[in-house]
Design a protein around this motif. Structure first.
Motif, PDB file in Angstrom:
ATOM      1  N   PRO A  16      19.794 -27.401 -13.662  1.00 30.63           N
ATOM      2  CA  PRO A  16      21.055 -27.422 -13.127  1.00 30.63           C
ATOM      3  C   PRO A  16      21.032 -29.114 -12.195  1.00 30.63           C
ATOM      4  O   PRO A  16      19.516 -29.633 -11.777  1.00 30.63           O
ATOM      5  N   ASP A  17      22.101 -29.213 -11.172  1.00 31.41           N
ATOM      6  CA  ASP A  17      22.057 -30.006 -10.543  1.00 31.41           C
ATOM      7  C   ASP A  17      21.150 -29.729  -8.963  1.00 31.41           C
ATOM      8  O   ASP A  17      20.609 -30.484  -8.076  1.00 31.41           O
ATOM      9  N   LEU A  18      21.224 -28.492  -8.839  1.00 30.32           N
ATOM     10  CA  LEU A  18      20.797 -28.204  -7.603  1.00 30.32           C
ATOM     11  C   LEU A  18      20.567 -26.374  -7.521  1.00 30.32           C
ATOM     12  O   LEU A  18      20.352 -26.197  -8.171  1.00 30.32           O
ATOM     13  N   VAL A  19      19.450 -26.161  -7.063  1.00 26.03           N
ATOM     14  CA  VAL A  19      19.178 -24.452  -7.071  1.00 26.03           C
ATOM     15  C   VAL A  19      19.201 -24.427  -5.636  1.00 26.03           C
ATOM     16  O   VAL A  19      18.314 -24.498  -4.640  1.00 26.03           O
ATOM     17  N   ILE A  20      19.588 -22.953  -5.215  1.00 19.24           N
ATOM     18  CA  ILE A  20      19.822 -22.601  -4.285  1.00 19.24           C
ATOM     19  C   ILE A  20      18.431 -20.976  -3.974  1.00 19.24           C
ATOM     20  O   ILE A  20      19.042 -20.430  -4.985  1.00 19.24           O
ATOM     21  N   ILE A  21      18.359 -21.187  -3.757  1.00 14.68           N
ATOM     22  CA  ILE A  21      16.489 -19.355  -3.223  1.00 14.68           C
ATOM     23  C   ILE A  21      17.027 -19.270  -2.102  1.00 14.68           C
ATOM     24  O   ILE A  21      16.975 -19.320  -1.064  1.00 14.68           O
TER      25      ILE A  21
ATOM     26  N   ASP B  75      18.274 -14.585  -5.561  1.00 18.88           N
ATOM     27  CA  ASP B  75      18.409 -14.358  -4.182  1.00 18.88           C
ATOM     28  C   ASP B  75      17.837 -12.650  -4.813  1.00 18.88           C
ATOM     29  O   ASP B  75      18.807 -11.887  -5.912  1.00 18.88           O
ATOM     30  N   PRO B  76      17.668 -11.553  -3.928  1.00 20.04           N
ATOM     31  CA  PRO B  76      16.946 -10.612  -3.830  1.00 20.04           C
ATOM     32  C   PRO B  76      18.024  -9.317  -3.835  1.00 20.04           C
ATOM     33  O   PRO B  76      18.048  -8.406  -4.686  1.00 20.04           O
TER      34      PRO B  76
ATOM     35  N   HIS C 179      14.764 -12.645  -8.330  1.00 18.77           N
ATOM     36  CA  HIS C 179      13.918 -13.081  -7.799  1.00 18.77           C
ATOM     37  C   HIS C 179      12.969 -14.565  -8.243  1.00 18.77           C
ATOM     38  O   HIS C 179      13.309 -15.225  -8.908  1.00 18.77           O
ATOM     39  N   SER C 180      12.650 -15.444  -6.850  1.00 21.73           N
ATOM     40  CA  SER C 180      11.792 -16.677  -7.134  1.00 21.73           C
ATOM     41  C   SER C 180      11.067 -16.841  -8.021  1.00 21.73           C
ATOM     42  O   SER C 180      11.201 -18.164  -8.976  1.00 21.73           O
ATOM     43  N   ILE C 181      10.187 -16.174  -8.646  1.00 18.99           N
ATOM     44  CA  ILE C 181       9.479 -16.093  -9.529  1.00 18.99           C
ATOM     45  C   ILE C 181      10.340 -16.877 -11.121  1.00 18.99           C
ATOM     46  O   ILE C 181      10.175 -17.581 -11.958  1.00 18.99           O
ATOM     47  N   GLU C 182      12.243 -16.221 -10.739  1.00 14.60           N
ATOM     48  CA  GLU C 182      12.377 -15.851 -12.317  1.00 14.60           C
ATOM     49  C   GLU C 182      12.895 -17.639 -12.328  1.00 14.60           C
ATOM     50  O   GLU C 182      13.738 -17.547 -13.489  1.00 14.60           O
ATOM     51  N   VAL C 183      13.254 -18.079 -11.067  1.00 14.82           N
ATOM     52  CA  VAL C 183      14.147 -19.548 -10.804  1.00 14.82           C
ATOM     53  C   VAL C 183      13.678 -20.543 -12.212  1.00 14.82           C
ATOM     54  O   VAL C 183      13.990 -21.196 -12.921  1.00 14.82           O
TER      55      VAL C 183
END
Length: 215
Positions: free
Chosen positions: A47-52, A8-9, A34-38
């Protein structure tokens, strides 16, 4: 306990997400702004999950779910939608997410969503769901659909079961199934949920588990 990558920014908001998730028994293995760093973090930590935290209007996020799924095995993807600028609910179906939350969601909703997605269920915030399920006119049907098939498709997309559709159209339940089978074949669809997406641009998933059925 699930492992998560969180993005999250907003630094303070990100810290709050982590605190809530850790308190609920989950493990945040990495964070970024930043989403591009995910993508590299997902490749590294699996991971099991990613939250963005996601601005739907940001063109750079197009196809993000597909790229994330390509970097890892089975993984739940949750977006916290930030309605900045040109937010358009019609773009939501293209996100291909397992969980959808609106910005400003309560702690309990966040945990409920994470817990549901962690066990393979879909979860949609009520605020998004209410908009997606607002009836809109049925688009012009493809030329290949008959009038009766169009009627059946419209009623199915509004959540009606075959028995109720049969009663409304004064036909047998078997006839409804036959028409629905033809609709699936002609539109290259595989389920009632896909038909709902195609017709209304809506996921047909209610909060909590998705209830799938056959014809």
């Amino acid at each position: 306990m699930s492992t998560l990558v969180v993005a999250d920014p907003r630094g303070v908001y990100l810290a709050g997400l982590e605190w809530v998730l850790r308190k609920a028994g989950h493990s945040v293995v990495a964070e970024c702004h930043h989403s591009i760093e995910v993508l590299p973090l997902v490749e590294r930590h699996r991971p099991d999950l990613v939250i963005i935290g996601l601005d739907v209007a940001d063109r750079q996020t197009a196809g993000l779910s597909a790229r994330l799924r390509a970097t890892s095995g089975p993984m739940g993807i949750i977006y916290i939608l930030q309605p900045n600028g040109g937010f358009d609910f019609n773009e939501i179906p293209g996100l291909d997410a397992d969980g959808l939350l609106m910005d400003g969601i309560s702690h309990s909703y966040l945990v409920e969503c994470v817990n549901a997605v962690a066990v393979g269920r879909k979860w949609v915030d009520n605020h998004i769901l209410q908009h997606l399920l607002t009836p809109r006119p049925l688009p012009q049907p493809a030329p290949k659909l008959t009038g009766r098939e169009t009627e059946v498709a419209g009623l199915v997309s509004r959540g009606l079961r075959n028995k109720i559709i049969a009663q409304r159209l004064h036909v047998s339940e078997g006839t409804v199934k036959m028409h629905l089978h033809h609709v699936y074949e002609k539109l290259h669809l595989g389920s009632r949920a896909e038909l709902a997406w195609t017709t209304f641009g809506e996921g047909a998933d209610h909060m909590g588990p998705v209830h799938k059925s056959g014809l």
